[in-house]
Scaffold this active site. Sequence first.
Site, short mmCIF file in Angstrom:
data_model
loop_
_atom_site.label_atom_id
_atom_site.label_comp_id
_atom_site.label_asym_id
_atom_site.label_seq_id
_atom_site.Cartn_x
_atom_site.Cartn_y
_atom_site.Cartn_z
N PRO A 1 -26.21 64.16 53.13
CA PRO A 1 -24.80 64.55 53.29
C PRO A 1 -23.98 64.29 52.04
O PRO A 1 -24.29 63.38 51.24
CB PRO A 1 -24.34 63.66 54.46
CG PRO A 1 -25.59 63.33 55.22
CD PRO A 1 -26.66 63.23 54.17
N SER A 2 -22.93 65.09 51.87
CA SER A 2 -22.00 64.96 50.75
C SER A 2 -22.67 65.14 49.40
O SER A 2 -22.17 64.68 48.38
CB SER A 2 -21.26 63.61 50.79
OG SER A 2 -20.56 63.45 52.01
N ARG A 3 -23.82 65.82 49.39
CA ARG A 3 -24.59 66.09 48.16
C ARG A 3 -25.09 64.81 47.48
O ARG A 3 -25.44 64.83 46.30
CB ARG A 3 -23.77 66.91 47.15
CG ARG A 3 -23.23 68.24 47.69
CD ARG A 3 -24.37 69.20 48.00
NE ARG A 3 -23.88 70.54 48.25
CZ ARG A 3 -23.65 71.05 49.46
NH1 ARG A 3 -23.84 70.29 50.54
NH2 ARG A 3 -23.22 72.28 49.62
N LEU A 4 -25.14 63.71 48.22
CA LEU A 4 -25.66 62.46 47.66
C LEU A 4 -27.15 62.37 47.95
O LEU A 4 -27.64 61.50 48.68
CB LEU A 4 -24.90 61.27 48.25
CG LEU A 4 -23.41 61.25 47.95
CD1 LEU A 4 -22.73 60.07 48.64
CD2 LEU A 4 -23.17 61.17 46.43
N HIS A 5 -27.88 63.29 47.34
CA HIS A 5 -29.29 63.48 47.64
C HIS A 5 -30.14 62.32 47.12
O HIS A 5 -29.79 61.65 46.15
CB HIS A 5 -29.79 64.77 47.01
CG HIS A 5 -28.90 65.94 47.26
ND1 HIS A 5 -28.50 66.33 48.52
CD2 HIS A 5 -28.30 66.82 46.40
CE1 HIS A 5 -27.72 67.39 48.43
NE2 HIS A 5 -27.58 67.71 47.16
#
Length: 225
Positions: free
Chosen positions: A196-200
């Site tokens: 989520p939130s591009r916090l890969h």
Amino acid sequence: MDLEIKPDQLKVLPHHQYVTTDGISPSTVAPSPIDQFRIWFKEAVEGGVVKEPEAVALSTATPDGIPSARMVLFKKLDPRGFVFFTNYTSRKSEEMLANPHASLVFYWKEVHRSVRVIGQVEKVSREESEEYFKTRPYGSQIGAWASKQSTVVQEGELQGRVGELEEKFGADVPTPEFWGGWRVVPTEVEFWIGKPSRLHDRVRYLRVETTRDDQPQWKIERLAP
């Protein structure tokens, strides 16, 4: 997916956020990227939701650095690296012959995972190519002979060749001399999980340069998303 469409422009608007419960870190992955890939690929196949896990984007470049990319089918993993098969006179083969480096990207959208491979390329042995060619469906065997890959053809020309070759070879199609396998021997491999939130989650293996080809050692690091 939502789009904003104007006469001179198309824009993809913010959409789906990844929702994944699994994660990776340098402390949880296997010591070797070959072993870690084997684990992930087995899960992608046996999970039954990834539509075509063997599909992979292959990027090559000319000696001048002009890149090109296309989709190929991954066929084999061995202790040295990742193997696929193609026409040796194709654009991708000509670029790899002139500049023996390539990258691969697997993207398994259904499970929010990706694997990126960078490495040097080498041809597999003739025996390996012939062994795999014998397992291909008859139509694919004939197609390997019929298609002068990456060259311009006229309408109906390819179908004409297919008919001629079927008559010439019958049921026993030999492996073309101009066709065979390539192996990408990795120097860098990254495993990615969408979060989520591009916090890969991103974990990268870098090969230690001083280690032997048959016994590579790896530095494992977490990368910022």
